[in-house]
Design a protein around this motif. Structure first.
Motif, PDB file in Angstrom:
ATOM      1  N   ASP A  66       0.835  -1.213   0.000  1.00  0.00           N
ATOM      2  CA  ASP A  66       0.000   0.000   0.000  1.00  0.00           C
ATOM      3  C   ASP A  66       0.868   1.261   0.000  1.00  0.00           C
ATOM      4  O   ASP A  66       0.500   2.271  -0.605  1.00  0.00           O
ATOM      5  CB  ASP A  66      -0.946  -0.001   1.201  1.00  0.00           C
ATOM      6  CG  ASP A  66      -2.098  -0.982   1.024  1.00  0.00           C
ATOM      7  OD1 ASP A  66      -2.406  -1.341  -0.133  1.00  0.00           O
ATOM      8  OD2 ASP A  66      -2.687  -1.401   2.042  1.00  0.00           O
ATOM      9  N   HIS A  67       2.010   1.192   0.684  1.00  0.00           N
ATOM     10  CA  HIS A  67       2.929   2.336   0.695  1.00  0.00           C
ATOM     11  C   HIS A  67       3.457   2.609  -0.720  1.00  0.00           C
ATOM     12  O   HIS A  67       3.439   3.752  -1.197  1.00  0.00           O
ATOM     13  CB  HIS A  67       4.089   2.045   1.661  1.00  0.00           C
ATOM     14  CG  HIS A  67       5.226   2.989   1.534  1.00  0.00           C
ATOM     15  ND1 HIS A  67       5.226   4.243   2.118  1.00  0.00           N
ATOM     16  CD2 HIS A  67       6.400   2.895   0.859  1.00  0.00           C
ATOM     17  CE1 HIS A  67       6.363   4.863   1.808  1.00  0.00           C
ATOM     18  NE2 HIS A  67       7.092   4.068   1.063  1.00  0.00           N
ATOM     19  N   PHE A  68       3.918   1.563  -1.401  1.00  0.00           N
ATOM     20  CA  PHE A  68       4.427   1.741  -2.765  1.00  0.00           C
ATOM     21  C   PHE A  68       3.310   2.257  -3.689  1.00  0.00           C
ATOM     22  O   PHE A  68       3.529   3.149  -4.505  1.00  0.00           O
ATOM     23  CB  PHE A  68       4.965   0.417  -3.314  1.00  0.00           C
ATOM     24  CG  PHE A  68       6.287  -0.012  -2.717  1.00  0.00           C
ATOM     25  CD1 PHE A  68       7.382   0.840  -2.729  1.00  0.00           C
ATOM     26  CD2 PHE A  68       6.437  -1.269  -2.162  1.00  0.00           C
ATOM     27  CE1 PHE A  68       8.604   0.441  -2.185  1.00  0.00           C
ATOM     28  CE2 PHE A  68       7.652  -1.678  -1.614  1.00  0.00           C
ATOM     29  CZ  PHE A  68       8.740  -0.816  -1.620  1.00  0.00           C
ATOM     30  N   ALA A 161       9.471 -10.060   0.309  1.00  0.00           N
ATOM     31  CA  ALA A 161      10.918 -10.195   0.042  1.00  0.00           C
ATOM     32  C   ALA A 161      11.643  -8.907   0.415  1.00  0.00           C
ATOM     33  O   ALA A 161      12.789  -8.946   0.863  1.00  0.00           O
ATOM     34  CB  ALA A 161      11.147 -10.540  -1.432  1.00  0.00           C
ATOM     35  N   ILE A 162      10.983  -7.778   0.220  1.00  0.00           N
ATOM     36  CA  ILE A 162      11.594  -6.487   0.619  1.00  0.00           C
ATOM     37  C   ILE A 162      11.733  -6.430   2.142  1.00  0.00           C
ATOM     38  O   ILE A 162      12.725  -5.915   2.669  1.00  0.00           O
ATOM     39  CB  ILE A 162      10.717  -5.305   0.150  1.00  0.00           C
ATOM     40  CG1 ILE A 162      10.527  -5.342  -1.353  1.00  0.00           C
ATOM     41  CG2 ILE A 162      11.320  -3.962   0.612  1.00  0.00           C
ATOM     42  CD1 ILE A 162      11.658  -4.853  -2.157  1.00  0.00           C
ATOM     43  N   LEU A 163      10.727  -6.969   2.834  1.00  0.00           N
ATOM     44  CA  LEU A 163      10.821  -6.986   4.305  1.00  0.00           C
ATOM     45  C   LEU A 163      12.012  -7.835   4.746  1.00  0.00           C
ATOM     46  O   LEU A 163      12.686  -7.511   5.717  1.00  0.00           O
ATOM     47  CB  LEU A 163       9.520  -7.518   4.919  1.00  0.00           C
ATOM     48  CG  LEU A 163       8.294  -6.603   4.774  1.00  0.00           C
ATOM     49  CD1 LEU A 163       7.036  -7.310   5.294  1.00  0.00           C
ATOM     50  CD2 LEU A 163       8.491  -5.284   5.506  1.00  0.00           C
ATOM     51  N   ARG A 169      14.588  -2.265  -1.597  1.00  0.00           N
ATOM     52  CA  ARG A 169      13.463  -1.337  -1.474  1.00  0.00           C
ATOM     53  C   ARG A 169      13.543  -0.208  -2.514  1.00  0.00           C
ATOM     54  O   ARG A 169      12.540   0.154  -3.130  1.00  0.00           O
ATOM     55  CB  ARG A 169      13.455  -0.770  -0.049  1.00  0.00           C
ATOM     56  CG  ARG A 169      12.212   0.002   0.285  1.00  0.00           C
ATOM     57  CD  ARG A 169      12.270   0.504   1.736  1.00  0.00           C
ATOM     58  NE  ARG A 169      11.162   1.374   1.992  1.00  0.00           N
ATOM     59  CZ  ARG A 169      10.184   1.128   2.845  1.00  0.00           C
ATOM     60  NH1 ARG A 169      10.196   0.039   3.577  1.00  0.00           N
ATOM     61  NH2 ARG A 169       9.190   1.967   2.999  1.00  0.00           N
ATOM     62  N   GLY A 170      14.729   0.347  -2.699  1.00  0.00           N
ATOM     63  CA  GLY A 170      14.892   1.434  -3.668  1.00  0.00           C
ATOM     64  C   GLY A 170      14.570   0.980  -5.082  1.00  0.00           C
ATOM     65  O   GLY A 170      13.880   1.681  -5.832  1.00  0.00           O
TER      66      GLY A 170
END
Ligand code: SF4
Length: 190
Positions: A66-68, A161-163, A169-170
């Motif tokens: 949701d942030h992305f 996977a980002i977590l 993340r970038g």
């Protein structure tokens, strides 16, 4: 198929016992979002929170998604559709088995037919390997757009996977900016 057919597909899915994942699920996790969305996000399968709530991408990974989305003007309640390859949770969050994916793909095909997205974004390796290329390498190929019939396809990292590895993340955020730019270029509703 018209937009209202989604209800019939949802009912079929809710009662589906076409693979053994039906034995261990709490809820089927069909999909969420706007039926007129031009952009569809597809992950691999529900986790524990999703199984309990019946909604895809809730919990920490869902919040990150949701942030992305929010950073590029997208919102699961307004202008995108989100679902998974398999609609029932694999036990202990293991990868779905190929035969489970095979059994569940007719639901995704119907969702694509009804929603008619202009861009499909695979979230993570499992979805990208199933929908784009069996040899897809997310770390090397993420962010590339491929034309498949009436829509474009791309892939980025799965938020879970980002977590696990925040170093990506970038790159993931850049992929979302690229998706936004491509969506505007081809006239998607945002
Ligand atoms: Fe049916 Fe898909 Fe659930 Fe398997 S994962 S029982 S095919 S809805």
């Amino acid at each position: 198929m018209n937009k209202m057919d989604i209800l019939a597909v949802y009912e079929d899915c809710k009662n589906c016992a076409a693979c053994p994942l039906s034995d261990t699920r709490t809820n089927t996790v069909f999909g969420v979002g706007a039926l007129d969305a031009d952009i569809m996000f597809v992950g691999e399968g529900p986790g524990e929170n999703e199984d309990l709530t019946g909604e895809p991408f809730v919990g920490r990974a869902g919040k990150l998604l949701d942030h992305f989305l929010g950073a590029v003007g997208m919102d699961r309640r307004k202008n995108v559709y989100i679902c998974n390859i398999v609609k029932c949770r694999p036990p202990q969050n293991r990868d779905p088995k190929p035969e489970e994916e095979d059994a569940c793909m007719p639901f995704l095909r119907k969702q694509i037919k009804i929603i008619e997205p202009k861009i499909i974004v695979c979230l993570g390796r499992i979805a990208a390997c199933r929908l784009i290329d069996p040899d897809y390498k997310v770390t090397r190929q993420h962010g590339q757009f491929i034309s498949k019939g009436s829509f474009l396809m791309t892939a980025t990292f799965h938020p879970a996977a980002i977590l696990r590895n925040p170093n990506n993340r970038g790159d993931c955020m850049r992929d979302f900016f690229a998706i936004e730019a491509k969506a505007k270029e081809i006239g998607c509703k945002l």
